[in-house]
Design a protein around this motif. Structure first.
Motif, PDB file in Angstrom:
ATOM      1  N   TRP A 112       0.853  -1.187   0.000  1.00 46.17           N
ATOM      2  CA  TRP A 112       0.000   0.000   0.000  1.00 46.17           C
ATOM      3  C   TRP A 112       0.889   1.237   0.000  1.00 46.17           C
ATOM      4  O   TRP A 112       1.671   1.470   0.923  1.00 46.17           O
ATOM      5  N   ALA A 113       0.789   2.060  -1.040  1.00 48.70           N
ATOM      6  CA  ALA A 113       1.635   3.241  -1.188  1.00 48.70           C
ATOM      7  C   ALA A 113       0.854   4.535  -1.099  1.00 48.70           C
ATOM      8  O   ALA A 113       1.366   5.600  -1.459  1.00 48.70           O
ATOM      9  N   GLY A 114      -0.366   4.474  -0.649  1.00 49.60           N
ATOM     10  CA  GLY A 114      -1.167   5.678  -0.520  1.00 49.60           C
ATOM     11  C   GLY A 114      -2.383   5.669  -1.436  1.00 49.60           C
ATOM     12  O   GLY A 114      -2.477   4.889  -2.381  1.00 49.60           O
ATOM     13  N   PHE A 115      -3.298   6.562  -1.125  1.00 49.46           N
ATOM     14  CA  PHE A 115      -4.557   6.656  -1.881  1.00 49.46           C
ATOM     15  C   PHE A 115      -4.337   7.385  -3.190  1.00 49.46           C
ATOM     16  O   PHE A 115      -3.688   8.442  -3.235  1.00 49.46           O
ATOM     17  N   SER A 116      -4.888   6.816  -4.280  1.00 52.57           N
ATOM     18  CA  SER A 116      -4.744   7.446  -5.591  1.00 52.57           C
ATOM     19  C   SER A 116      -5.825   6.918  -6.526  1.00 52.57           C
ATOM     20  O   SER A 116      -6.286   5.785  -6.397  1.00 52.57           O
ATOM     21  N   THR A 117      -6.210   7.766  -7.473  1.00 47.81           N
ATOM     22  CA  THR A 117      -7.189   7.368  -8.506  1.00 47.81           C
ATOM     23  C   THR A 117      -6.531   7.270  -9.885  1.00 47.81           C
ATOM     24  O   THR A 117      -7.223   7.264 -10.896  1.00 47.81           O
ATOM     25  N   ARG A 118      -5.189   7.190  -9.902  1.00 51.29           N
ATOM     26  CA  ARG A 118      -4.467   7.208 -11.182  1.00 51.29           C
ATOM     27  C   ARG A 118      -4.819   6.018 -12.058  1.00 51.29           C
ATOM     28  O   ARG A 118      -4.883   6.136 -13.281  1.00 51.29           O
ATOM     29  N   TRP A 119      -5.085   4.858 -11.458  1.00 52.29           N
ATOM     30  CA  TRP A 119      -5.368   3.665 -12.255  1.00 52.29           C
ATOM     31  C   TRP A 119      -6.735   3.756 -12.920  1.00 52.29           C
ATOM     32  O   TRP A 119      -6.931   3.212 -14.004  1.00 52.29           O
TER      33      TRP A 119
END
Length: 215
Positions: free
Chosen positions: A40-47
């Protein structure tokens, strides 16, 4: 009202946790910044943003939706007609064979269904692609529609149809004006079920797919 014991409560919690916890984790990790599922590297919507730039995946999703819409619609029509035949015509030659063929996909393993359809398409020389997947999905979803519609027809009051016929309506007009509106909820439920099963299917699709029809 009987109280639940601790054993029953724990069993229910563990059962639901076993069923739904992986789904919850899948949703959470879909917002993971890292490419690795285990980190887990942090919250993101990049995908989700990159999803709309993956043309191969978008094309496959469009094929899946088209197959599901077309197969569900055809399966609903054929399943409704099959249910009408089984409920309204209790005695006709070949009824046992007909009912067995309608309900066979319910109990037949998907691997057997997919392999049988594959051998059929090869034997008749039909190139595998969009239409073979659609025919395969119609084959195994039609029985579910037939079961849903048949359960509604068994409790249908046929005196309404008889009254319409006595008043001069033709059988076709009676069906569309009386029978179909009454059984419409069951028909719609069958369509939704067929659509969902088509979206969910993987095994049969993998046997009957071809170039340019990746789901």
């Amino acid at each position: 009202m009987a109280k639940w014991s601790r054993f029953n409560i724990v069993s229910v919690v563990l059962g639901f946790g076993f069923l739904y916890l992986p789904i919850v984790l899948l949703v959470i990790f879909s917002f993971n910044e890292s490419k690795l599922v285990t980190v887990w590297a942090g919250f993101s919507t990049r995908w989700y943003g990159q999803l709309w730039h993956n043309q191969g995946l978008l094309d496959a999703a469009w094929v899946t939706i088209r197959v599901a819409l077309l197969s569900a619609t055809c399966a609903t029509v054929l399943g409704t007609l099959a249910a009408l035949a089984l409920v309204r015509y209790t005695r006709f030659r070949g009824r046992v064979l007909f009912s067995g063929m309608v309900y066979a996909p319910l109990v037949m393993p998907e691997v057997i269904t997919g392999l049988s359809l594959l051998l059929l398409f090869v034997a008749i020389g039909l190139d595998r692609g969009f239409w073979t997947i659609t025919l395969a999905h119609i084959t195994f979803t039609m029985c579910f529609v037939a079961v849903v519609v048949q359960s509604r027809l068994l409790s249908f009051d046929q005196s309404i149809e008889e009254a319409a016929l006595d008043l001069g309506a033709t059988p076709v007009r009676t069906f569309f004006a009386i029978t179909l509106p009454v059984i419409a909820p069951a028909v719609f439920s069958g369509w939704v079920l067929a659509f969902t099963l088509s979206l969910d299917d993987l095994v049969i699709s993998s046997f009957t797919t071809g170039p340019g029809a990746t789901t």
